[in-house]
Design an enzyme around this catalytic site. Structure first.
Site, PDB file in Angstrom:
ATOM      1  N   GLU A   1      46.395  13.270  55.450  1.00 61.10           N
ATOM      2  CA  GLU A   1      45.589  13.343  54.230  1.00 61.10           C
ATOM      3  C   GLU A   1      46.446  13.432  52.966  1.00 61.10           C
ATOM      4  O   GLU A   1      46.724  14.517  52.457  1.00 61.10           O
ATOM      5  CB  GLU A   1      44.645  14.552  54.297  1.00 61.10           C
TER       6      GLU A   1
ATOM      7  N   LYS B   1      42.898  10.177  56.223  1.00 56.26           N
ATOM      8  CA  LYS B   1      41.858  10.744  55.366  1.00 56.26           C
ATOM      9  C   LYS B   1      42.302  10.593  53.911  1.00 56.26           C
ATOM     10  O   LYS B   1      42.946  11.479  53.353  1.00 56.26           O
ATOM     11  CB  LYS B   1      41.608  12.217  55.706  1.00 56.26           C
TER      12      LYS B   1
END
Length: 295
Positions: free
Chosen positions: A115, A157
């Site tokens: 992420e 993500k």
């Protein structure tokens, strides 16, 4: 992983019984003192990198032993075109750290969620975010390759490509086109899944509805993509539920109904079939100011 419910049952056992795979957040946040020599960005502090890499191997192994099968690590990057943010240094630190984390997770059996979040704080337009997102994702996949991360055993993500919180507003169509364009230019098809964070939005915007619309528009415009493109929302999945529930026992059933409804709306978005306004929301009433974009 070690929590229990009101009846003393382990949460990990409850999740497994419900067909839900348990996971764990392994980064330990960042120090706002920041990376020495970097400039202060729209968050009000210098560019940063997370803590926790030195103890990660043991914590990851312990998490797997406790029942976790995936992990998450979030690094934050800021946009300020006038000051050259995100800097090459911050991008290198963030993406290298995420690659090391991913490699360590895979070594103990955990699937890493990678992420690199570019926060929307600032007055930049959507094109500045598009340029920054492409730079970050290109560096990220170079770092993952350098650290021999098995892409088929990881997921991404990222942020959507959007304007800054106080920048010129972009349409869902612009968000969809520039987001998918950035992904096509940087993400190998070996990556099995891309799960968007919802991110901060202006306080006068219904973040739940906007996040669902943006995702649906991507699939409307791009029905065939090389990866599974879906959602991993926090605020944009939970706002109406939390405002409805308020921690009260008597509100549980209606709060669960609200969560199920928004989840179904995002399922429809993944199919490119969400109809604007078809899922009830508290609108902007549940919005709160989160200038630092906390978890």
């Amino acid at each position: 992983l070690v929590q229990v419910d009101a009846d003393g049952k382990k949460m990990v056992d409850l999740l497994n019984a419900g067909g839900i795979i348990p996971g764990i957040k392994l980064d330990q946040g960042y120090d706002k003192a920041g990376i020495p020599g970097t400039k202060v960005g729209p968050l009000g502090h210098p560019e940063t990198m997370d803590k926790g890499l030195d103890t990660l191997k043991k914590r990851a192994a312990d998490a797997y032993a406790a029942g976790a099968r995936f992990a998450k690590w979030r690094n934050v990057l800021q946009i300020d075109p006038k000051n050259g943010l995100p800097s090459d240094l911050a991008i290198r630190e963030a993406t290298e750290q995420l690659a090391k984390y991913a490699s360590i997770c895979q070594s103990v059996g955990l699937v890493p969620i990678v992420e690199p979040e570019i926060v929307p704080n600032g007055d930049h337009d959507i094109y500045a975010c598009a340029a920054a997102t492409e730079r970050v994702l290109a560096a990220q996949f170079k770092a993952l390759a350098d650290h021999h991360v098995f892409l088929e055993g990881a997921v991404l993500k990222p942020n959507m490509v959007k304007n800054g919180l106080t920048g010129p507003p972009a349409t869902p169509e612009e968000i969809a086109v520039l987001t998918i364009t950035a992904l096509k230019r940087t993400v190998p098809p070996a990556m099995p899944g891309i799960f968007f964070l919802s991110g901060e939005m202006p306080l006068d915007m219904d973040n739940e509805e906007a996040a669902t619309i943006n995702l649906s528009k991507m699939h409307e415009l791009y029905p065939t993509l090389p990866w599974h493109v879906s959602f991993s929302y926090g605020k944009a999945l939970q706002k109406t539920t939390i405002v409805t529930w308020l921690g009260k026992k008597e509100n549980e059933a209606v709060a669960q109904k609200a969560l199920k409804a928004r989840s179904a709306a995002n399922r429809d978005a993944v199919l490119g079939k969400y109809k604007t306004g078809s899922c009830a929301s508290v609108g902007t009433d549940g919005n709160i100011s989160q200038a630092a974009g906390p978890y």
